[in-house]
Design a protein around this motif. Structure first.
Motif: not given
Length: 570
Positions: A248, A250, A253-254, A258-259, A261-262
């Protein structure tokens, strides 16, 4: 390419090391064989030397026996007789040694056998003289010496021993030469083995160093690629074949909120609206067969529940042996792009409506007025029986025909009304106008009523039909066009087929502006658009819409932009 290059390097390294090992094994075997030959030659040289020594001992023992016999005969002293017996024992021992030493030399065996007979005869003569001395005294012994043939036997023994001695000397020279050759060959083989060993160590060092450099470059490339992926604005995600998220970046995540880790370890379907969960598994199934899913626009859901439109491509991830072990997806948020497309289409729709209104309210009214004036003029000229009355009537007919065309065009620019039969009626009217304006046999088929859930979707389907008809008439030059609309539960299918020239050859066959606009409209309403050849000639355009899925996605659509395009005509 990198996997193939790495495999080639590994194969070449393994082959090179294997070749060197085989050469070393061969060198070891040759060295062992030469060493054995050297040992065998040394043994043969020692055996030859022993044969020579034994022959000398045999002659010495024979001469000692003769001397002891003469001493006993002359002196009658029994100590000479004891000396004689010892000498005879040594002669027998020497002969036994010669028999054993000549076991592997047939030529020497024959001579040893002949020598054995001569020695036995010689010993019999000596024994006979001694026996005569013991029984008859010195005179009888002297008489026995004079009558025996010991001198001739001794000469024959000496000649045979010399012959055997010369033969053994020749063997000694040959075996010494062979030993020297084997020693030289062993030395050379050992030197070659040492050189190969050093070369093998150097090659191994070189290959290890090269492999380390290759691995370092590969690691650098991987780190660079990882940095590129991590810094990308696109969402780059990898999953297992059963849909578990394994990487996953960056950008993901944007895009999704979700990060890492999530997201890591969770199912990829968490990003999908419920109605699109099956779509993800279908794509993963295709990827598991090694297929690549090219760019397509779909709907996803952010962590906060907001729907987003993404342009997605999915590729298989393979291991070193080419086995598919996962999937890699690249997603780009195109929500703003689709909103802009809607705005562009809304502006185009507004402009079409404005033009339709201008035609209807402006040009249409002017033509209507001119037609009425022309009609009055024609009637006045006819009342006066003027010859220009016929010309005036033709002008009136032309004005009415032009007015009919203007009305047809303005009506075609009016959006579809939302009711149970709005789209069906609009398509039927579109087909009728195509027959009227272009003189092409155009048919419309809708066997059962088809209700479209919203005006926006109906308008897009109508505009796509307009574009398809315009493209067919402009580029295909058909004589027949068939438009059909059908519904199967929630699936609505619109199909336009013609018998014209079909798709042009080349990469730009399906990249024209009209076809791209049709594709944009299909994406906006969540429909699939297929453009393919018709049989036996022409082109077939099929648009399939799942209304249940489209309705679920419509909740995230900008309703203001949608209504701007579908507002009723004044």
């Amino acid at each position: 390419m990198n996997e193939r290059r790495a495999w080639s390097f590994s194969a070449a390294t393994t082959a090179g090391l294997g070749l060197v090992v085989l050469i070393l094994i061969g060198n070891t075997l040759v060295s062992e064989w030469n060493t054995k030959r050297l040992v065998e030659n040394e043994h043969r040289v020692a055996q030859t030397q022993k044969v020579l020594t034994t022959l000398q001992e045999l002659l010495a023992s024979e001469m000692e026996a003769l001397a002891a016999e003469r001493g006993f005969v002359i002196t009658d002293r029994h100590d000479y007789l004891q000396q004689y017996r010892h000498a005879v024992g040594r002669v027998d021992g020497s002969m036994a040694s010669l028999v054993a030493l000549a076991a592997d030399d047939r030529w020497q065996q024959e001579r040893v056998a002949a020598l054995q007979k001569l020695v036995d005869l010689r010993l019999e003569d000596l024994h006979r003289v001694i026996a005569a001395q013991e029984t008859g005294g010195i005179e009888a012994a002297r008489q026995g010496v004079l009558t025996n043939h010991s001198s001739g036997l001794m000469d024959r023994i000496h000649a045979l021993v010399v012959e055997m001695h010369d033969h053994e000397r020749e063997l000694l020279v040959e075996r010494a030469a062979e030993s020297q050759h084997s020693a030289r060959l062993t030395t050379v083989t050992n030197q070659i083995g040492a050189i190969l060993g050093i070369a093998m160590v150097a090659l191994a060092f070189h290959l290890v160093r090269r492999d380390l450099l290759h691995r370092q470059r590969a690691d650098d490339a991987v780190r660079q690629l990882a940095a590129i992926v991590e810094s990308s604005d696109d969402a780059v995600i990898s999953t297992t074949l059963d849909g578990k998220i394994t990487s996953w970046n960056a950008g993901a995540a944007r895009v999704y909120g979700y990060t890492a880790t999530e997201a890591m370890g969770r199912p990829i379907v968490m990003l999908c609206p419920p109605e699109r969960a099956d779509e993800v598994m279908q794509h993963l199934h295709r990827v598991s067969r090694g297929e690549r899913v090219e760019h397509f626009v779909t709907r996803r859901v952010r962590s906060d529940g907001a729907p987003i439109d993404v342009s997605l491509s999915i590729s298989p991830v393979k291991d070193a042996v080419g086995q598919v072990i996962g999937a890699a997806a690249i997603a780009r948020d195109v929500t703003d792009t689709k909103a802009l497309q809607r705005e562009v289409l809304a502006v185009a729709g507004d402009e079409q409506r404005r033009i339709g209104q201008d035609l209807h309210d402006g040009t249409g009214q002017e033509l209507t007025g001119l037609a009425m004036l022309g009609q009055r003029l024609a009637e006045a000229l006819a009342a006066k029986r003027s010859p220009e009355a016929e010309l005036a009537a033709k002008i009136v007919d032309g004005l009415e025909q032009a007015l009919g065309h203007v009305r047809a065009l303005s009506k075609g620019l009016v959006p579809v009304e939302v009711d149970a039969e709005g789209l069906m009626a609009a398509l039927a009217d579109l087909v009728a106008r195509a027959n009227e304006l272009h003189g092409v046999r155009c048919t419309f088929e809708c066997r059962q009523p088809v209700r479209v859930v919203d005006n926006q979707t109906a308008t897009h389907l109508y505009r796509m039909s307009q574009e398809a008809l315009a493209n067919a008439l402009k580029h295909g030059k058909p004589t027949q066009i068939a438009v059909s609309l059908r519904a199967d539960d929630d699936l609505v299918t619109l199909e336009i087929a013609d018998n014209g020239r079909g798709l042009p050859e080349g990469p730009r066959a399906t990249t024209g502006m009209g076809l791209r606009i049709m594709q944009y409209r299909a994406e906006l309403i969540g429909a699939s658009l297929a453009i393919k050849p018709n049989q036996p000639s022409g082109m077939r355009i099929v648009c399939a819409l799942n209304q249940k899925q489209a309705a679920a996605e419509a909740s995230g659509t900008n309703l203001g932009l949608a209504l701007a395009e579908t507002s009723p005509t004044a």
